[in-house]
Motif scaffolding. Structure first.
Motif, PDB file in Angstrom:
ATOM      1  N   VAL A 181       0.855  -1.194   0.000  1.00 20.44           N
ATOM      2  CA  VAL A 181       0.000   0.000   0.000  1.00 20.44           C
ATOM      3  C   VAL A 181       0.890   1.242   0.000  1.00 20.44           C
ATOM      4  CG1 VAL A 181      -1.788   1.280   1.223  1.00 20.44           C
ATOM      5  CG2 VAL A 181      -1.819  -1.237   1.224  1.00 20.44           C
ATOM      6  N   PRO A 182       0.743   2.143  -0.992  1.00 25.47           N
ATOM      7  CA  PRO A 182       1.618   3.311  -1.062  1.00 25.47           C
ATOM      8  C   PRO A 182       1.230   4.373  -0.036  1.00 25.47           C
ATOM      9  CG  PRO A 182       0.026   3.372  -2.861  1.00 25.47           C
ATOM     10  CD  PRO A 182      -0.173   2.061  -2.160  1.00 25.47           C
ATOM     11  N   HIS A 183       2.241   5.058   0.517  1.00 27.05           N
ATOM     12  CA  HIS A 183       2.050   6.160   1.461  1.00 27.05           C
ATOM     13  C   HIS A 183       2.958   7.308   1.018  1.00 27.05           C
ATOM     14  CE1 HIS A 183       0.622   2.689   3.729  1.00 27.05           C
ATOM     15  NE2 HIS A 183       0.042   3.510   4.598  1.00 27.05           N
ATOM     16  N   ASP A 184       2.370   8.429   0.650  1.00 26.96           N
ATOM     17  CA  ASP A 184       3.144   9.586   0.199  1.00 26.96           C
ATOM     18  C   ASP A 184       3.387  10.544   1.359  1.00 26.96           C
ATOM     19  OD1 ASP A 184       3.257   8.735  -2.454  1.00 26.96           O
ATOM     20  OD2 ASP A 184       1.317   9.627  -2.927  1.00 26.96           O
ATOM     21  N   LEU A 185       4.642  10.974   1.509  1.00 27.49           N
ATOM     22  CA  LEU A 185       4.961  11.957   2.538  1.00 27.49           C
ATOM     23  C   LEU A 185       5.857  13.038   1.954  1.00 27.49           C
ATOM     24  CD1 LEU A 185       7.860  10.644   4.610  1.00 27.49           C
ATOM     25  CD2 LEU A 185       6.447   8.957   3.493  1.00 27.49           C
ATOM     26  N   PRO A 186       5.625  14.292   2.313  1.00 30.44           N
ATOM     27  CA  PRO A 186       6.454  15.375   1.806  1.00 30.44           C
ATOM     28  C   PRO A 186       7.921  15.176   2.179  1.00 30.44           C
ATOM     29  CG  PRO A 186       4.481  16.229   2.864  1.00 30.44           C
ATOM     30  CD  PRO A 186       4.541  14.779   3.183  1.00 30.44           C
ATOM     31  N   ARG A 187       8.808  15.578   1.286  1.00 32.53           N
ATOM     32  CA  ARG A 187      10.242  15.472   1.561  1.00 32.53           C
ATOM     33  C   ARG A 187      10.600  16.268   2.820  1.00 32.53           C
ATOM     34  NH1 ARG A 187      14.040  13.926  -2.033  1.00 32.53           N
ATOM     35  NH2 ARG A 187      13.371  13.162  -4.073  1.00 32.53           N
ATOM     36  N   GLY A 188      11.435  15.708   3.669  1.00 30.49           N
ATOM     37  CA  GLY A 188      11.877  16.392   4.870  1.00 30.49           C
ATOM     38  C   GLY A 188      11.239  15.881   6.133  1.00 30.49           C
ATOM     39  N   MET A 189      10.183  15.081   6.009  1.00 34.05           N
ATOM     40  CA  MET A 189       9.569  14.520   7.213  1.00 34.05           C
ATOM     41  C   MET A 189      10.523  13.538   7.885  1.00 34.05           C
ATOM     42  SD  MET A 189       5.533  13.732   6.777  1.00 34.05           S
ATOM     43  CE  MET A 189       4.321  15.038   6.993  1.00 34.05           C
TER      44      MET A 189
END
Length: 367
Positions: A181-189
């Protein structure tokens, strides 16, 4: 004295009758094509009756005829339910139509998603943060969000399973996988779990303080009367750009580095056009002097299709008579004309001229 009062009263009545006849004729003409012939004829008869009563000068006849005309007009155009609400909705609809027309033809808002124009314009930035602070709770958290576009954000697992070692990267985010299952997170988290770890649904995978990118206004009219200039920060469509990682049917924002027909080279940190380093206007001077967080123009690693690449110092890009070269101010991380070349004039939307939100040191005119 009584005679004067009677004369004034009769004068007001005649004036009211004249106004009623004018409005009745206007309403009848407006609804002739949608109202029944019977209701139109009833209004005409009532109008004629009121005219005769006005000519007779009989006050009582005028008042009675005016009442009958009023009743006929109500049948022709019955009062609508909730008139105040309808009026407010009509005003709102008109305002929205005007705003959409203004957006379509004059000024359009855009947001900066990535850091390709830093430090001139910022995309989404993230500061690592584990857990909420006192100011991250409702309703206090609305203040930094409204003023500075800043909020605490968590990415939670949407499935039970193992955090996979594989991940995908883009300019804007990193995609992790939990049991596929894909999970997108902003760069830098900050990522709170290690690849291979077992996670449960709802567990925090990553967290951070997210600041939304700059929101700008773009002038869609000015290039109809003047040509794009070197140094303009402009928005263009990606239609027709054939290059991996370029999002189709999207819009990018960069700075115009070269004009139609020019020959371009990069000699880090310099931009060289037609054999001479470009130092004017001011944005190119500060860029190549590496002032205020700028790093000069850099060459990317070649991927076989890159138009200006590391290892090919002296490589030249020739623009056609209809092309402009877009480069990011942050060439350490910018997918721009170094990779795909020039942008056709027909794909240019317009120049950015103002950061309207969030509020901060970049708010206002851009250059």
């Amino acid at each position: 004295m009584r005679g004067l009062s009677e004369w004034l009263s009769r004068r007001r009545l005649r004036k009211a009758v004249r106004h009623l006849l004018h409005e009745a004729a206007h309403l009848r003409r407006m609804r002739e094509d949608i109202a029944s012939s019977a209701s139109i004829d009833a209004v005409r008869r009532a109008e004629e009756e009121l005219r005769h009563a006005r000519q007779s000068g009989d006050r009582q006849k005028m008042e009675e005829a005016a009442e009958r005309l009023g009743a006929a007009l109500e049948l022709l155009a019955p009062p609508r339910a909730h008139p105040r609400l309808r009026e407010n909705l009509e005003v709102l609809v008109v305002a929205l139509v005007v705003a959409m027309g203004f957006r379509t033809y004059f000024i359009q808002p855009f947001k900066i998603p990535t850091g390709s124009m830093q430090p001139t314009l910022y995309g989404i930035t993230v500061t690592p943060q584990k857990g909420k602070k006192w100011y991250d709770y409702f309703p206090i958290n609305l203040i930094p969000l409204a003023l500075f576009g800043e909020r605490y954000q968590e990415v939670r697992a949407r499935a039970d399973g193992r955090l996979e070692a594989r991940f995908d990267e883009s300019e804007e985010s990193i995609r992790l996988y939990v049991s596929g299952v894909p999970h997108d997170l902003p760069r830098g988290m900050v990522v709170n779990v290690q690849p291979g770890s077992q996670v449960r649904r709802g567990e925090i995978l990553a967290s951070g303080r997210v600041r939304l990118g700059d929101h700008i206004f773009v002038n869609k009219v000015i290039y109809n009367f003047s040509r794009p200039k070197r140094g303009d920060i402009f928005v263009f469509s990606t239609d027709g750009i054939d290059y991996p990682r370029i999002r189709p049917d999207s819009f990018y924002i960069k700075r115009i580095a070269a004009l139609p027909g020019e020959q371009v080279q990069l000699d880090p940190p310099y931009l060289v056009v037609n054999g001479s380093p470009v130092i004017k206007p001011y944005p190119f001077e500060r860029m190549q002097d590496k002032r205020k967080g700028y790093h000069g123009y850099q060459l990317p690693i070649s991927d076989g299709r890159t138009r200006l690449a590391l290892g090919f110092r002296g490589q030249t890009l020739k623009l056609s008579e209809f092309q402009y070269l877009p480069l990011g101010d942050n060439t350490m991380s910018s997918l721009d004309g170094r990779y795909f070349g020039g942008v056709d004039r027909k794909n240019i939307v317009g120049p950015a001229f103002m950061v309207y939100w969030p509020f901060g040191r970049r708010w206002g005119w851009v250059r």
